[in-house]
Motif scaffolding. Structure first.
Motif, PDB file in Angstrom:
ATOM      1  N   UNK A   2       0.842  -1.192   0.000  1.00 28.17           N
ATOM      2  CA  UNK A   2       0.000   0.000   0.000  1.00 28.17           C
ATOM      3  C   UNK A   2       0.882   1.249   0.000  1.00 28.17           C
ATOM      4  N   UNK A   3       0.280   2.367  -0.393  1.00 27.73           N
ATOM      5  CA  UNK A   3       1.023   3.619  -0.506  1.00 27.73           C
ATOM      6  C   UNK A   3       0.249   4.750   0.162  1.00 27.73           C
ATOM      7  N   UNK A   4       0.973   5.818   0.462  1.00 32.10           N
ATOM      8  CA  UNK A   4       0.333   7.057   0.874  1.00 32.10           C
ATOM      9  C   UNK A   4       0.523   8.082  -0.226  1.00 32.10           C
ATOM     10  N   UNK A   5      -0.557   8.752  -0.556  1.00 35.24           N
ATOM     11  CA  UNK A   5      -0.523   9.792  -1.571  1.00 35.24           C
ATOM     12  C   UNK A   5      -0.700  11.148  -0.889  1.00 35.24           C
ATOM     13  N   UNK A   6       0.213  12.061  -1.174  1.00 32.99           N
ATOM     14  CA  UNK A   6       0.119  13.414  -0.644  1.00 32.99           C
ATOM     15  C   UNK A   6      -0.008  14.371  -1.821  1.00 32.99           C
ATOM     16  N   UNK A   7      -1.097  15.134  -1.813  1.00 36.37           N
ATOM     17  CA  UNK A   7      -1.322  16.130  -2.861  1.00 36.37           C
ATOM     18  C   UNK A   7      -1.033  17.505  -2.275  1.00 36.37           C
ATOM     19  N   UNK A   8      -0.112  18.217  -2.893  1.00 36.02           N
ATOM     20  CA  UNK A   8       0.288  19.546  -2.412  1.00 36.02           C
ATOM     21  C   UNK A   8      -0.134  20.570  -3.457  1.00 36.02           C
ATOM     22  N   UNK A   9      -0.965  21.517  -3.058  1.00 38.52           N
ATOM     23  CA  UNK A   9      -1.416  22.543  -4.008  1.00 38.52           C
ATOM     24  C   UNK A   9      -0.460  23.726  -3.962  1.00 38.52           C
ATOM     25  N   UNK A  10       0.071  24.077  -5.156  1.00 38.52           N
ATOM     26  CA  UNK A  10       1.109  25.109  -5.250  1.00 38.52           C
ATOM     27  C   UNK A  10       0.817  26.055  -6.410  1.00 38.52           C
ATOM     28  N   UNK A  59     -13.874  20.724 -19.636  1.00 42.03           N
ATOM     29  CA  UNK A  59     -14.815  21.355 -18.718  1.00 42.03           C
ATOM     30  C   UNK A  59     -14.258  21.498 -17.296  1.00 42.03           C
ATOM     31  N   UNK A  60     -13.062  20.974 -17.036  1.00 43.30           N
ATOM     32  CA  UNK A  60     -12.506  20.986 -15.678  1.00 43.30           C
ATOM     33  C   UNK A  60     -12.215  22.411 -15.215  1.00 43.30           C
ATOM     34  N   UNK A  61     -12.260  22.594 -13.895  1.00 43.75           N
ATOM     35  CA  UNK A  61     -11.989  23.900 -13.284  1.00 43.75           C
ATOM     36  C   UNK A  61     -10.503  24.249 -13.434  1.00 43.75           C
ATOM     37  N   UNK A  62     -10.230  25.334 -14.180  1.00 45.72           N
ATOM     38  CA  UNK A  62      -8.845  25.718 -14.411  1.00 45.72           C
ATOM     39  C   UNK A  62      -8.429  26.921 -13.567  1.00 45.72           C
ATOM     40  N   UNK A  63      -9.279  27.314 -12.610  1.00 51.69           N
ATOM     41  CA  UNK A  63      -8.964  28.484 -11.778  1.00 51.69           C
ATOM     42  C   UNK A  63      -8.099  28.101 -10.577  1.00 51.69           C
ATOM     43  N   UNK A  64      -8.132  26.824 -10.181  1.00 52.53           N
ATOM     44  CA  UNK A  64      -7.363  26.388  -9.005  1.00 52.53           C
ATOM     45  C   UNK A  64      -5.890  26.229  -9.357  1.00 52.53           C
ATOM     46  N   UNK A  65      -5.037  26.422  -8.351  1.00 53.10           N
ATOM     47  CA  UNK A  65      -3.620  26.130  -8.529  1.00 53.10           C
ATOM     48  C   UNK A  65      -3.435  24.637  -8.796  1.00 53.10           C
ATOM     49  N   UNK A  66      -2.371  24.270  -9.487  1.00 54.53           N
ATOM     50  CA  UNK A  66      -2.110  22.841  -9.731  1.00 54.53           C
ATOM     51  C   UNK A  66      -1.694  22.114  -8.466  1.00 54.53           C
ATOM     52  N   UNK A  67      -1.695  20.798  -8.557  1.00 53.44           N
ATOM     53  CA  UNK A  67      -1.244  19.959  -7.448  1.00 53.44           C
ATOM     54  C   UNK A  67      -0.042  19.136  -7.894  1.00 53.44           C
ATOM     55  N   UNK A  68       0.883  18.934  -6.969  1.00 50.87           N
ATOM     56  CA  UNK A  68       1.959  17.981  -7.196  1.00 50.87           C
ATOM     57  C   UNK A  68       1.709  16.810  -6.254  1.00 50.87           C
ATOM     58  N   UNK A  69       1.673  15.604  -6.813  1.00 49.90           N
ATOM     59  CA  UNK A  69       1.307  14.411  -6.040  1.00 49.90           C
ATOM     60  C   UNK A  69       2.552  13.574  -5.765  1.00 49.90           C
ATOM     61  N   UNK A  70       2.699  13.174  -4.521  1.00 50.80           N
ATOM     62  CA  UNK A  70       3.847  12.396  -4.055  1.00 50.80           C
ATOM     63  C   UNK A  70       3.334  11.079  -3.493  1.00 50.80           C
ATOM     64  N   UNK A  71       4.025   9.981  -3.819  1.00 53.65           N
ATOM     65  CA  UNK A  71       3.636   8.666  -3.319  1.00 53.65           C
ATOM     66  C   UNK A  71       4.802   8.045  -2.547  1.00 53.65           C
ATOM     67  N   UNK A  72       4.522   7.524  -1.366  1.00 46.86           N
ATOM     68  CA  UNK A  72       5.538   6.794  -0.596  1.00 46.86           C
ATOM     69  C   UNK A  72       4.924   5.488  -0.112  1.00 46.86           C
ATOM     70  N   UNK A  73       5.779   4.509   0.126  1.00 45.83           N
ATOM     71  CA  UNK A  73       5.307   3.219   0.618  1.00 45.83           C
ATOM     72  C   UNK A  73       4.753   3.353   2.033  1.00 45.83           C
ATOM     73  N   UNK A  74       3.779   2.537   2.329  1.00 52.92           N
ATOM     74  CA  UNK A  74       3.191   2.494   3.678  1.00 52.92           C
ATOM     75  C   UNK A  74       4.103   1.644   4.558  1.00 52.92           C
ATOM     76  N   UNK A  75       5.235   2.249   4.917  1.00 47.52           N
ATOM     77  CA  UNK A  75       6.231   1.563   5.731  1.00 47.52           C
ATOM     78  C   UNK A  75       6.846   2.586   6.684  1.00 47.52           C
TER      79      UNK A  75
END
Length: 310
Positions: A2-10, A59-75
Motif C-alpha cells: 500500500x502507498x500514501x498519496x500526498x497532494x500539495x497545491x502550489x 470542462x474541468x476547473x482551471x482556476x485552481x492552482x495545480x497539485x503535485x502528487x507524491x507517493x511513498x510506501x506504507x512503511x
C-alpha cells in the motif's frame, strides 16, 4: 504494497522548485495535476499534435492552482519520508490518503471487462474464466486473452473495433498482415485469429512491444505473430497483403506516402484513429499516395478507411 498519496497545491510558478526540492529528498517520481494545461494544448495544437481531448478535461476547473502528487510506501521509512515532505511544504494546502494496491487492481478489473471485438472474436481479460465467456457468448467464438498493461488497445475503443471489423470483412486467411502501432497487440492477434499466415506488429514504444509479446505468448500465437520495435518510415523491410494502422489522423497522413512500399499489388491499407472531422484530410493523403478508397466505416466520433493499392 500500500502507498500514501500526498497532494500539495502550489502556484504554477513554484512547481519547478518544488520538483527539485523533492528530488533532493530522493523523490524523483511525482505527478503534476494542472487543468490549465488544456488551454495551452488547445492554443498550441501543432506543438502537442493532439487529435482529441476528453470533454471532462475541457470542462474541468482551471482556476485552481495545480497539485503535485507524491507517493511513498506504507512503511516506517515511507512514513518518515512523508513527514519530511510535509515539513518542507508547511503552509501549503495538502491532502493525504492511503492508496491500497488491491483497490488499484479492483478498479482496473472493473474497467476492463469481457467484450466482443467482432462478430467472431471475443476479448477476455486473463482473470475471467474461459468457460464463463463461452457460456455467455457462444462456444464457437474465437477468444483472445488480453492484458493491455501500459499499452493502448483493449478492444473497447471505437477505433480498434472499426479496424477489427474491416479485417474480418476483408479477410485475413492465408495473408500477411502488418500492424503499425500495435500497442497491446490486439489487432495483430485479431488478424491471427482470423487466419492470417504471418503478422508483424511494430511500435515505437518499447513498453508496448513487451506487453504485446507477452499477450501473444499467452495466446500461443508466437509461430505466426512477431513484434518488433520500430517505425514504418525507418528500418522496416516487410511486404504485406494488408497494412493496418490505428493511430491518429495526422500520423496516418504522414505515413500514407510510405505504405505502398509495404503493400503487395492489390494490397489493402486500413487506417483508423481518425476523427470524422479529419476524415477528408486522410482521404486526400491516401489518394495522393496512389490508393483507391474502398470503404469508410464510422462509429461515434471516429471513422476507419479501407483503401486498395493497385
Amino acid at each position: 504494497m500500500d502507498y500514501r498519496e500526498l497532494k500539495i497545491r502550489l502556484p504554477r510558478e513554484a512547481l519547478e522548485e518544488a520538483t527539485w526540492k523533492l528530488a533532493e529528498m530522493g523523490i524523483t517520481s511525482t505527478q503534476i495535476v494542472d487543468n490549465a494545461i488544456v488551454d495551452e494544448m488547445m492554443a498550441e495544437k501543432q506543438a502537442y499534435a493532439w487529435d482529441y481531448i476528453e470533454p471532462a478535461l475541457v470542462q474541468a476547473d482551471r482556476t485552481q492552482d495545480p497539485q503535485i502528487c507524491v507517493y511513498v510506501e506504507e512503511s516506517e521509512e515511507g512514513l518518515a519520508l512523508m513527514a519530511q515532505v510535509k515539513r518542507a511544504f508547511a503552509g501549503h494546502a495538502m491532502e493525504m490518503e492511503i492508496v491500497r494496491e488491491q483497490d488499484w487492481v479492483d478498479s482496473y478489473k472493473r474497467q476492463f471487462k469481457v467484450q466482443p471485438l467482432t462478430s467472431q472474436i471475443v476479448v477476455r481479460p486473463s482473470w475471467e474464466p474461459e468457460e464463463k465467456v463461452r457460456a455467455a457468448f457462444g462456444s464457437d467464438k474465437k477468444i483472445i486473452v488480453l492484458d493491455p498493461g501500459m499499452a493502448f488497445g483493449t478492444g473497447s475503443h471505437e477505433t480498434t473495433a472499426l479496424c477489427a471489423a474491416l479485417l474480418e470483412e476483408l479477410g485475413c486467411s492465408g495473408k500477411r498482415i502488418l500492424d503499425i502501432g500495435t500497442g497491446s497487440g490486439i489487432l495483430a492477434m485479431a488478424a491471427a485469429a482470423e487466419g492470417a499466415e504471418r503478422v508483424l506488429g511494430i511500435d515505437i514504444d518499447p513498453t508496448a512491444c513487451q506487453v504485446a509479446e507477452e499477450n501473444i505468448r499467452i495466446n500461443g500465437m508466437q509461430d505466426r505473430v512477431e513484434i518488433c520495435e520500430g517505425d514504418l518510415v525507418q528500418g522496416v523491410d516487410w511486404t504485406a497483403d494488408i497494412v493496418v494502422a490505428n493511430l491518429m489522423a495526422d500520423l496516418i497522413c504522414m505515413l500514407s506516402a510510405h505504405v505502398p512500399a509495404h503493400l503487395c499489388p492489390g494490397g489493402i491499407f486500413i487506417s483508423s484513429g481518425i476523427l470524422i472531422e479529419k476524415k477528408q484530410d486522410v482521404l486526400d493523403a491516401v489518394r495522393k499516395a496512389g490508393m483507391e478508397i474502398m470503404e469508410i466505416k464510422e462509429k461515434g466520433e471516429w471513422c476507419a478507411i479501407a483503401a486498395k493499392y493497385a
